[in-house]
Structures are given as structure tokens and as C-alpha cells.
Design a protein around this motif. Sequence first.
Motif, PDB file in Angstrom:
ATOM      1  N   ILE A 127     120.203  10.214 140.511  1.00 29.32           N
ATOM      2  CA  ILE A 127     120.912  10.795 139.368  1.00 29.32           C
ATOM      3  C   ILE A 127     122.321  11.202 139.787  1.00 29.32           C
ATOM      4  O   ILE A 127     123.283  10.965 139.057  1.00 29.32           O
ATOM      5  N   GLY A 128     122.457  11.798 140.974  1.00 26.38           N
ATOM      6  CA  GLY A 128     123.767  12.227 141.459  1.00 26.38           C
ATOM      7  C   GLY A 128     124.727  11.072 141.661  1.00 26.38           C
ATOM      8  O   GLY A 128     125.910  11.162 141.308  1.00 26.38           O
ATOM      9  N   LEU A 130     124.677   8.140 140.146  1.00 23.40           N
ATOM     10  CA  LEU A 130     125.070   7.646 138.823  1.00 23.40           C
ATOM     11  C   LEU A 130     126.038   8.609 138.134  1.00 23.40           C
ATOM     12  O   LEU A 130     127.013   8.181 137.495  1.00 23.40           O
ATOM     13  N   GLU A 131     125.770   9.903 138.265  1.00 22.82           N
ATOM     14  CA  GLU A 131     126.647  10.935 137.683  1.00 22.82           C
ATOM     15  C   GLU A 131     128.059  10.842 138.252  1.00 22.82           C
ATOM     16  O   GLU A 131     129.049  10.902 137.520  1.00 22.82           O
ATOM     17  N   ARG A 132     128.162  10.693 139.574  1.00 17.03           N
ATOM     18  CA  ARG A 132     129.483  10.640 140.203  1.00 17.03           C
ATOM     19  C   ARG A 132     130.226   9.352 139.869  1.00 17.03           C
ATOM     20  O   ARG A 132     131.435   9.365 139.648  1.00 17.03           O
ATOM     21  N   ILE A 133     129.517   8.233 139.821  1.00 18.65           N
ATOM     22  CA  ILE A 133     130.173   6.980 139.447  1.00 18.65           C
ATOM     23  C   ILE A 133     130.688   7.075 138.013  1.00 18.65           C
ATOM     24  O   ILE A 133     131.827   6.685 137.724  1.00 18.65           O
ATOM     25  N   ALA A 134     129.867   7.600 137.112  1.00 15.07           N
ATOM     26  CA  ALA A 134     130.287   7.733 135.707  1.00 15.07           C
ATOM     27  C   ALA A 134     131.473   8.692 135.582  1.00 15.07           C
ATOM     28  O   ALA A 134     132.419   8.430 134.825  1.00 15.07           O
ATOM     29  N   THR A 135     131.456   9.786 136.329  1.00 13.86           N
ATOM     30  CA  THR A 135     132.551  10.757 136.270  1.00 13.86           C
ATOM     31  C   THR A 135     133.841  10.161 136.829  1.00 13.86           C
ATOM     32  O   THR A 135     134.912  10.268 136.216  1.00 13.86           O
TER      33      THR A 135
END
Length: 193
Positions: A127-128, A130-135
Motif C-alpha cells: 500500500i505504501g 502504491l501511495e508514494r508512486i501515486a503521490t
Amino acid sequence: MSYAGPGLILTVLFWAVLTLVVAGGVVFSVLAVKGGRWPVIAAAAFLLVAVVMVGLPHPQGPALLGALVALGAVAISAFGGSPAVRTVLSLATRQVVEGEAGGILVAPRDAVDGEPKREVLRGGLTIGILERIATTASILAGVPEAIAVVIAVKGVGRFSELGASEAQERFIIGTFVSLGWAAVCGALAHLAW
């Protein structure tokens, strides 16, 4: 015999150094995945140096090098964020026992002595990332408003697991560190490209 001039030399030198600094950040971010605080600190230092370099007035370089630096920033975000989160969490939350699936073990709310603990916040690594790539991609694309969607999806997905105070604390600290790391990487990518 043609003379390139000091402007071209400074441009080539700046972009060569910036590319090497970002490459160092990527290498230390990958090494940090294996553990240890020093690779995380080194990755953070390389990241900060790169951000300062692109934040100051600098010569415009070829689009290909800007894209390469932006790609490196996304890699630093994806690889280096999890070790950064682990490092900060280890400093902030002492004596948290991790479960087999990477979550944390917490006692049920109305637990009696001897009742087994349950594992919450499993899958945080994936999840982290994916979260960082999206951010990072949101900032790179010039749409930082999309970060609100990332936070909302993460919060809704984790809401049922946030009953225990240990889980709440870990979730908040981890999210802030992860988003902060990704935001700095996004700023690097945006300014370089």
C-alpha cells in the motif's frame, strides 16, 4: 576549432552532477530496503541535495535528462519511502510486535488475559509503495489535488483496523512520513522536468 563556451560547460556539469546525485539516491534507497538506518539516511541526504540543486536557479538541460531525473525521483519514492517509514516508526513506537504478514499485533478492545492478539495493518509495504508512486506522480503531473484521493482511499481502506491506539499511531506516523517522502520526490521530479 569551435569553442563551446562556459554556458554549455556549466549546463553539462550541472546535469551530470544532478544525474549522479539522483542515481546515488536510487542506489541507497534500494540498499535501504534490505535494512539499516545508514542507507536510509544516505538516500535522504542524496534526495535533499538533488532537491536543493533543482530548487536553485540552474541551467535548462535536455528534456531527456529531466525525464531521467524524474524517473529516478519516482524510484527513490517507491524504494526509499518504506525504509524511511520503518526508521521513523522504530524511533516513535518502541516495542511494537510485528506479525507474520508485516502488520502489528494488537489486543482486541475488550481482551481478557490470555486472549490471542490480532494482526492489523497488514500489507502496508505494498500500500505504501502504491501511495508514494501515486503521490509523486500527482505532483509531477501538476495535479497535487489528487493526493487527497490517495489519502481518502487509504483511510477508508484502513478504517476498520484503526480501533487500537497502537494501530492509529502507527497509521498516522507512517502516512505522514510516507507522504512527506513522496512529496519531496515529487517536487524533485516536477522541478527537474
